[in-house]
Design a protein around this motif. Structure first.
Motif, PDB file in Angstrom:
ATOM      1  N   GLU A 155     -29.376 -42.549  22.675  1.00  0.00           N
ATOM      2  CA  GLU A 155     -30.386 -41.516  21.536  1.00  0.00           C
ATOM      3  C   GLU A 155     -29.385 -40.708  20.859  1.00  0.00           C
TER       4      GLU A 155
ATOM      5  N   SER B 287     -28.579 -37.302  18.270  1.00  0.00           N
ATOM      6  CA  SER B 287     -29.186 -35.898  18.119  1.00  0.00           C
ATOM      7  C   SER B 287     -28.033 -35.459  17.100  1.00  0.00           C
TER       8      SER B 287
ATOM      9  N   LYS C 136     -31.598 -44.968  19.220  1.00  0.00           N
ATOM     10  CA  LYS C 136     -32.563 -44.199  18.715  1.00  0.00           C
ATOM     11  C   LYS C 136     -32.080 -43.609  17.362  1.00  0.00           C
ATOM     12  N   TRP C 137     -32.582 -44.009  16.279  1.00  0.00           N
ATOM     13  CA  TRP C 137     -31.964 -43.214  15.104  1.00  0.00           C
ATOM     14  C   TRP C 137     -33.080 -42.820  14.094  1.00  0.00           C
ATOM     15  N   LEU C 138     -32.729 -41.934  13.190  1.00  0.00           N
ATOM     16  CA  LEU C 138     -33.875 -41.251  12.324  1.00  0.00           C
ATOM     17  C   LEU C 138     -33.828 -41.931  10.924  1.00  0.00           C
ATOM     18  N   SER C 139     -34.942 -41.758  10.363  1.00  0.00           N
ATOM     19  CA  SER C 139     -34.981 -42.323   8.860  1.00  0.00           C
ATOM     20  C   SER C 139     -34.270 -41.500   7.866  1.00  0.00           C
TER      21      SER C 139
ATOM     22  N   ARG D  97     -35.547 -38.284   6.998  1.00  0.00           N
ATOM     23  CA  ARG D  97     -35.269 -37.217   8.317  1.00  0.00           C
ATOM     24  C   ARG D  97     -33.929 -36.994   8.463  1.00  0.00           C
ATOM     25  N   LEU D  98     -33.024 -37.822   8.354  1.00  0.00           N
ATOM     26  CA  LEU D  98     -31.587 -37.387   8.217  1.00  0.00           C
ATOM     27  C   LEU D  98     -31.140 -36.445   7.182  1.00  0.00           C
TER      28      LEU D  98
END
Length: 238
Positions: free
Chosen positions: A43, A45, A146-149, A152-153
């Motif tokens: 993940e 963060s 698990k990575w953000l769009s 969102r980043l």
């Protein structure tokens, strides 16, 4: 019911029980085999300790029973040219638009253990250009992170300067710089006396979750506290 019929019924019952027991044993062996395999949960963060001090990281947990050694972290970059973006998967196969981060030390995880890796990108590469991340183990197997769009980043993993203020007189100087740091706001103040320009610079930082609170503090510093400091009525910005 005749003896023959009773025996037939008993055979059917025991046969069914045997079949169920066999299927249950097969399922348990299959489940055990699955647990004995290496398995990682990865993940990401994002956060900041302050302006220009990101603490973006990837957390890896071993949830399988077989130990896993970490080889590298692979970042997939969105090409800047639209033609290359259209063929990015082909580009990646030839090692293009990829960035590999190797751990500073050897890491081997057993079941229940975890490790955190600070995200490290080269100068000139923005974290918002990363669209996918994989962790590579010693066997070459890749594990998805698990990575953000990108949208969102842009909100949680970037910072920008939004305000700058400074004022001085013959003996004192005061300033404030405001930042959006991820989804929070940070106001850094500096103030000092300057006899012969040798005064010691002091400062204080303030965190805000709400931009309205941030604006209120900036207004108080620029219109009230700075005037009191420059006049010598107070000795610091609070």
């Amino acid at each position: 019911m005749s003896q023959t019929e009773a025996l037939a019924l008993w055979g059917a019952i025991t046969g069914t029980i045997g079949t169920v027991a066999g299927l249950l044993g097969l399922w348990l062996r299959f489940r055990q085999h699955g647990l004995d395999k290496p398995k990682l949960k990865c993940e990401s963060s994002f956060g900041y300790d302050g302006p220009n001090s990101p603490k973006h990281k990837i957390t890896v947990r071993a949830v399988g029973r077989r130990p896993v050694s970490i080889d590298s972290i692979k970042y997939f970059i969105t090409p800047r040219n639209w033609k290359q973006r259209a063929t990015r998967y082909w580009q990646h196969k030839f090692g293009r638009w990829l960035w590999s981060q190797e751990p500073q030390r050897k890491v081997k995880l057993s079941e229940g253990e975890k490790e955190e890796f600070r995200i490290s990108l080269p100068d000139g590469l923005s974290i918002t250009e990363i669209y996918k991340v994989q962790l590579i183990d010693q066997t070459g197997k890749s594990w998805p992170v698990k990575w953000l769009s990108q949208r969102r980043l842009q909100k949680v993993a970037t910072q920008e300067t939004i305000d700058e203020y400074s004022k001085e007189n013959e003996t004192r100087v005061v300033g404030a710089t405001g930042y959006r740091v991820g989804e929070k706001f940070y106001l850094a103040t500096t103030f000092n006396t300057k006899p012969g320009r040798t005064g010691k610079t002091c400062g204080r930082g303030f965190w805000f979750l709400d931009i309205n609170k941030y604006r209120e503090k900036l207004l108080d510093i620029s219109e009230n506290q700075s005037e009191k400091f420059l006049s010598g009525e107070v000795e610091e910005i609070l």
